[in-house]
Motif scaffolding. Structure first.
Motif, PDB file in Angstrom:
ATOM      1  N   LEU A   1     -67.909  39.340  37.246  1.00  0.00           N
ATOM      2  CA  LEU A   1     -69.211  39.674  36.667  1.00  0.00           C
ATOM      3  C   LEU A   1     -70.400  39.175  37.485  1.00  0.00           C
ATOM      4  N   PRO A   2     -70.410  37.912  37.929  1.00  0.00           N
ATOM      5  CA  PRO A   2     -71.558  37.475  38.752  1.00  0.00           C
ATOM      6  C   PRO A   2     -71.704  38.304  40.027  1.00  0.00           C
ATOM      7  N   TYR A   3     -70.564  38.661  40.614  1.00  0.00           N
ATOM      8  CA  TYR A   3     -70.608  39.467  41.834  1.00  0.00           C
ATOM      9  C   TYR A   3     -71.149  40.858  41.550  1.00  0.00           C
ATOM     10  N   LEU A   4     -70.676  41.489  40.475  1.00  0.00           N
ATOM     11  CA  LEU A   4     -71.151  42.834  40.133  1.00  0.00           C
ATOM     12  C   LEU A   4     -72.637  42.825  39.824  1.00  0.00           C
ATOM     13  N   LYS A   5     -73.092  41.798  39.115  1.00  0.00           N
ATOM     14  CA  LYS A   5     -74.524  41.681  38.830  1.00  0.00           C
ATOM     15  C   LYS A   5     -75.310  41.491  40.119  1.00  0.00           C
TER      16      LYS A   5
ATOM     17  N   TYR B   1     -73.154  51.049  43.932  1.00  0.00           N
ATOM     18  CA  TYR B   1     -74.058  50.828  42.795  1.00  0.00           C
ATOM     19  C   TYR B   1     -73.451  51.402  41.512  1.00  0.00           C
ATOM     20  N   ILE B   2     -72.900  52.605  41.606  1.00  0.00           N
ATOM     21  CA  ILE B   2     -72.273  53.243  40.443  1.00  0.00           C
ATOM     22  C   ILE B   2     -71.099  52.390  39.949  1.00  0.00           C
ATOM     23  N   LEU B   3     -70.265  51.924  40.887  1.00  0.00           N
ATOM     24  CA  LEU B   3     -69.113  51.121  40.508  1.00  0.00           C
ATOM     25  C   LEU B   3     -69.530  49.791  39.895  1.00  0.00           C
ATOM     26  N   ALA B   4     -70.547  49.149  40.477  1.00  0.00           N
ATOM     27  CA  ALA B   4     -71.004  47.856  39.965  1.00  0.00           C
ATOM     28  C   ALA B   4     -71.579  48.002  38.561  1.00  0.00           C
ATOM     29  N   GLN B   5     -72.374  49.048  38.352  1.00  0.00           N
ATOM     30  CA  GLN B   5     -72.933  49.266  37.019  1.00  0.00           C
ATOM     31  C   GLN B   5     -71.838  49.535  35.987  1.00  0.00           C
ATOM     32  N   LYS B   6     -70.871  50.337  36.365  1.00  0.00           N
ATOM     33  CA  LYS B   6     -69.768  50.628  35.450  1.00  0.00           C
ATOM     34  C   LYS B   6     -68.971  49.365  35.151  1.00  0.00           C
ATOM     35  N   GLY B   7     -68.750  48.540  36.166  1.00  0.00           N
ATOM     36  CA  GLY B   7     -68.013  47.303  35.973  1.00  0.00           C
ATOM     37  C   GLY B   7     -68.718  46.342  35.035  1.00  0.00           C
ATOM     38  N   LEU B   8     -70.047  46.379  35.007  1.00  0.00           N
ATOM     39  CA  LEU B   8     -70.796  45.511  34.094  1.00  0.00           C
ATOM     40  C   LEU B   8     -70.745  46.015  32.658  1.00  0.00           C
ATOM     41  N   GLN B   9     -70.543  47.305  32.502  1.00  0.00           N
ATOM     42  CA  GLN B   9     -70.563  47.895  31.167  1.00  0.00           C
ATOM     43  C   GLN B   9     -69.179  47.940  30.519  1.00  0.00           C
ATOM     44  N   THR B  10     -68.142  48.101  31.337  1.00  0.00           N
ATOM     45  CA  THR B  10     -66.794  48.201  30.787  1.00  0.00           C
ATOM     46  C   THR B  10     -65.779  47.798  31.846  1.00  0.00           C
ATOM     47  N   SER B  11     -64.673  47.258  31.371  1.00  0.00           N
ATOM     48  CA  SER B  11     -63.601  46.898  32.315  1.00  0.00           C
ATOM     49  C   SER B  11     -62.599  48.030  32.476  1.00  0.00           C
ATOM     50  N   GLU B  12     -62.742  49.071  31.663  1.00  0.00           N
ATOM     51  CA  GLU B  12     -61.789  50.178  31.681  1.00  0.00           C
ATOM     52  C   GLU B  12     -61.960  51.028  32.946  1.00  0.00           C
ATOM     53  N   ASP B  13     -60.900  51.108  33.738  1.00  0.00           N
ATOM     54  CA  ASP B  13     -60.882  51.923  34.957  1.00  0.00           C
ATOM     55  C   ASP B  13     -61.994  51.552  35.940  1.00  0.00           C
ATOM     56  N   SER B  14     -62.526  50.365  35.835  1.00  0.00           N
ATOM     57  CA  SER B  14     -63.603  49.969  36.757  1.00  0.00           C
ATOM     58  C   SER B  14     -63.016  49.446  38.056  1.00  0.00           C
ATOM     59  N   LYS B  15     -63.787  49.581  39.117  1.00  0.00           N
ATOM     60  CA  LYS B  15     -63.387  49.097  40.431  1.00  0.00           C
ATOM     61  C   LYS B  15     -64.488  48.213  40.995  1.00  0.00           C
TER      62      LYS B  15
END
Length: 810
Positions: free
Chosen positions: A174-178, A271-285
């Motif tokens: 999470l800190p990395y994605l943010k 950016y798309i992947l990081a935003q998705k990873g912050l919103q959900t862990s499902e299928d995120s990369k």
């Protein structure tokens, strides 16, 4: 504890959940926690139902009561705890003021056209609101409509309504994605892949506010049914950049010219992947961005280091973490996606081969992880034995040149960021695309907007003048607030940067030790009696935004900037003859002549000294000369005509030997021709061709030679007309064009398809292009079948000229 137990919200401690909530910024807390929690409980989002600019509220929600009356709830969100001991602190005082304002202000409901007071004003904090703070707020506001929700209140609500919120809480990603999200939004210098924007444009080009749709293309085999028969024919796959995230496959290669948006594509995907990873862990990369040159450097220092180890260290370094941001299990499960920018920036074939080998080992070990590489269309990538062997395994896409709609969208978005005038963007773009030396692309548009007052009068004559204006601005020449001293230092800074860029390009490197950078600068200043200015000039160069400065090294923010300064730093025209056959120097040499647009003597010297060289060197030189000639707009027409004749003859003479060489290297025959065509055509876009066609035909087609030689020369005259957008004259030549080699007709068809579908041009030109394509379809049908046959052994990558359609956004 098993992974399932670990991900179960019930097994997570209340303390850990509370700490997680308090890690969010106030905006994130509101948008990622509070807003979805209320929506899941049946509330409607007030942003859709209430008027703008509501006072005293961070969020507004509406809920219909059992009688059908719409009740308004106003929320004020706060990050962290709100505590009160003996005296109210600033957070508590601010909360009181905001709650009073919210309760005293009517909210306009757009649906019913009513204005209503809130039924409740709720103070919502991600931390704890202690009892003393609650009591103080209640007494000070003195209104029964006050409510409170703090971390302790929210946790059971989240457990009940959105338990998936806690999934992956123990992960360190999470800190990395943010960090990735915030860095891309703010043009953070620490990212491996950064923007080329002036500092007053604080929003990154990969964000929703700036990004324009970019498209990728490749040939695929399509199934067709006719009269009960099933057959395969080549077709064109057109996808948006974000569509790459959904594609199957492990390795992708994105090719495009300088400034076409390759790095922006990578940032957008990350950016798309990081935003998705912050919103959900499902299928995120988890996205990891690297520079190919940095990988090469790491490998040269430690032969045992692999891509996985480099990625682990990069992610840890960015967020100063003691532990990695992803695990080996994540790699095995394909939860990491790696983006590698600038393969062409590695000038050494041996170093590039080592990098590709390292990527190959990584992909073999972690087959579920996607890897995306970007590169310019470097001929050596396709002709080098090592490179071509590795790259056969990649699914290859090309970036299409932007069209008028995309360019106008980019201008409009950048214009809003800089508060510029709203002069007609389409007219600006039409004139901007006529700049000598580079096809219209996102970087060209961005640099233009960054350096101008956004008017037709700001459009320079060639791309060198545009970049000169841009770099002068970045180095501070026009910063009036810094006074005459800044004006005085501007030429010195430009000179120093030019000398260093030339030295870096001479060594074929894109990164130099910081201490050596300073030594070169200090030496050059001392030679010219300006050693006393060294410290100030260094500070201003480092702050200019032209460089990415690391702890021990420094590099230009874009290879194109290095090429611009290196080209202007070429000391004599005699040196040009030693550089002109090297692809590494091609763009730099174009900048050299763009900086000296009347220096035809330099090109004449190249032609004279190159003619006796081996054919491959003559061919490479002719491509560079053709591009450089387009920048020499101040030279006399007759001088340019003579040199352009040499360009066409040299490119034509290379046709058969080059194709034979490519076939020997493993290329199929048709693919070899397409490489020859694609790498050559840009060098034929000389604007004086149309007005002097009779003379060119006389010089090139009327002398005794074989029909094949005449065919090839006529082919390149036709391509030159197409590249210049003169489809009327091109059509006249095509009517009498009956070559022995039908592949030449395929090249003509490709060029016309580009004009018909992608180029910014007149309606007449598009109609002519469509007519030419239709007239050639039957003649090249067998080549389409041959093309399909070659698909059996490799995917054929093609340039934008083969693309027949672009998906348009409404």
């Amino acid at each position: 504890m098993s992974s399932k137990e670990k991900d179960n919200p019930a097994t997570l401690s209340r303390f850990k959940k509370l700490q997680h909530l308090m890690n969010f910024s106030e905006n994130e807390f509101r948008d990622l926690v509070v807003r979805p929690l209320f929506l899941l409980q049946g509330f409607q989002d007030g942003r859709d139902l209430c008027g703008p600019h509501e006072k005293g509220k961070d969020a507004i929600f509406v809920k219909t009561d059992p009688l059908g009356i719409e009740d308004i709830y106003s929320l004020q969100t706060k990050k962290g705890p709100l505590n009160l001991t003996k005296k109210a602190n600033s957070n508590v005082v601010e909360a009181v003021t905001q709650l009073k304002t919210a309760l005293e202000t009517k909210v306009f409901l757009t649906k019913t056209k009513e204005k209503k007071f809130p039924i409740k004003a709720i103070l919502c904090a991600s931390g704890k609101i202690n009892e003393h703070a609650r009591q103080h707020i209640v007494e000070d506001v003195d209104d029964q409509r006050i409510g409170f929700l703090d971390g302790d209140d929210l946790i059971p609500l989240i457990d009940k309504h959105m338990p998936e919120f806690w999934l992956g809480l123990d992960a360190e990603s999470l800190p990395y994605l943010k960090y990735i999200t915030q860095s891309i939004e703010s043009q953070n210098e620490n990212l491996a892949i950064s923007d080329l924007l002036p500092k007053d444009l604080t929003t990154g080009t990969a964000t929703d506010k700036i990004f324009i749709p970019l498209y990728l293309y490749r040939i695929v085999a399509k199934i067709q049914k006719s009269s009960g028969q099933v057959s395969q024919t080549p077709g064109f796959e057109n996808i948006s950049v974000s569509g790459l995230l959904k594609k199957r496959g492990g390795k992708f290669l994105i090719l495009g010219d300088a400034g076409s948006g390759k790095s922006t594509c990578i940032r957008r995907l990350a950016y798309i992947l990081a935003q998705k990873g912050l919103q959900t862990s499902e299928d995120s990369k988890l996205p990891v961005m690297l520079r190919a040159s940095e990988i090469a450097e790491e490998i040269s220092e430690n032969k045992e280091v692999g891509i996985a180890e480099i990625c682990l260290e990069v992610t840890k370094r960015l967020v100063s973490a003691a532990t990695p941001c992803f695990s080996i299990k994540d790699l095995r499960d394909g939860k990491v996606m790696i983006f590698i920018d600038g393969l062409d920036e590695i000038s050494s074939d041996a170093s590039r081969k080592k990098v590709l080998n390292s990527i190959e080992k990584f992909s073999n070990t972690y087959a579920n992880c996607k890897v995306v590489i970007t590169s310019r269309e470097n001929p050596s990538l396709l002709t080098s034995n090592g490179d071509s062997d590795f790259l056969k395994e990649y699914v290859t896409y090309y970036i299409s040149p932007i069209d008028l709609k995309q360019a106008s969208q980019l201008v409009d978005k950048l214009q809003k960021q800089r508060n510029l005038s709203s002069e007609n963007s389409k007219e600006i773009i039409r004139r901007l695309q006529q700049i000598h030396g580079m096809e219209l692309n996102p970087l060209l548009v961005t640099v233009f907007v960054a350096t101008s007052g956004y008017s037709k009068q700001d459009i320079p004559a060639n791309v060198t003048e545009l970049f000169k204006k841009y770099t002068e601005m970045m180095l501070g020449r026009w910063d009036a607030s810094k006074g005459l001293t800044q004006q005085y230092h501007a030429p010195l800074k430009d000179f120093i940067v030019t000398q260093i860029a030339y030295e870096m390009h001479r060594r074929e490197i894109t990164n130099i030790e910081l201490e050596e950078f300073k030594k070169i600068a200090e030496r050059e200043l001392e030679k010219r009696g300006h050693k006393a200015d060294f410290k100030q000039i260094m500070e201003e160069i480092f702050r200019s935004g032209l460089f990415r400065v690391f702890e021990k090294s420094i590099e230009f923010r874009h290879l194109l900037l290095q090429e611009f300064f290196a080209g202007r730093g070429i000391p004599t025209k005699e040196i040009l003859e030693t550089l002109v056959s090297k692809y590494w120097w091609q763009r730099a040499i174009v900048f050299y002549f763009g900086n000296n647009p009347s220096e035809i003597g330099g090109i004449e010297h190249i032609v004279k000294t190159t003619d006796s060289r081996p054919l491959p060197e003559i061919y490479s030189a002719s491509l560079t000369v053709g591009l450089a000639l387009q920048a020499c707009y101040l030279t006399e027409v007759k001088e340019r005509i003579a040199i352009f004749k040499w360009v066409i003859e040299s490119i034509s003479n290379a046709k058969e030997p080059l194709q034979k060489h490519l076939v020997e290297k493993g290329k199929k025959s048709l693919t070899a021709f397409l490489d020859y065509y694609l790498f050559s055509r840009d060098s034929l876009a000389l604007n004086l061709l149309s007005d002097n066609m009779d003379e060119f035909e006389q010089m090139l087609l009327k002398t005794p030679m074989s029909k094949d030689d005449i065919d090839t020369r006529k082919f390149w005259l036709i391509i030159g007309l197409i590249e210049n957008g003169d489809m009327v004259k091109a059509e006249k030549l095509i009517r009498d064009f009956h070559p022995n080699d039908p592949k030449l007709l395929l090249g003509v068809h490709m060029g016309c398809s580009l004009v018909e579908n992608l180029r910014i041009t007149s309606k007449l030109n598009k109609q002519k292009s469509e007519h030419i394509c239709q007239s050639l379809n039957a003649k090249i049908r067998h080549l389409r079948l041959q093309l399909l046959e070659e698909f059996k052994s490799e995917l054929l990558e093609v340039q934008e000229g083969q693309i027949q359609a672009i998906p348009k956004e409404n």
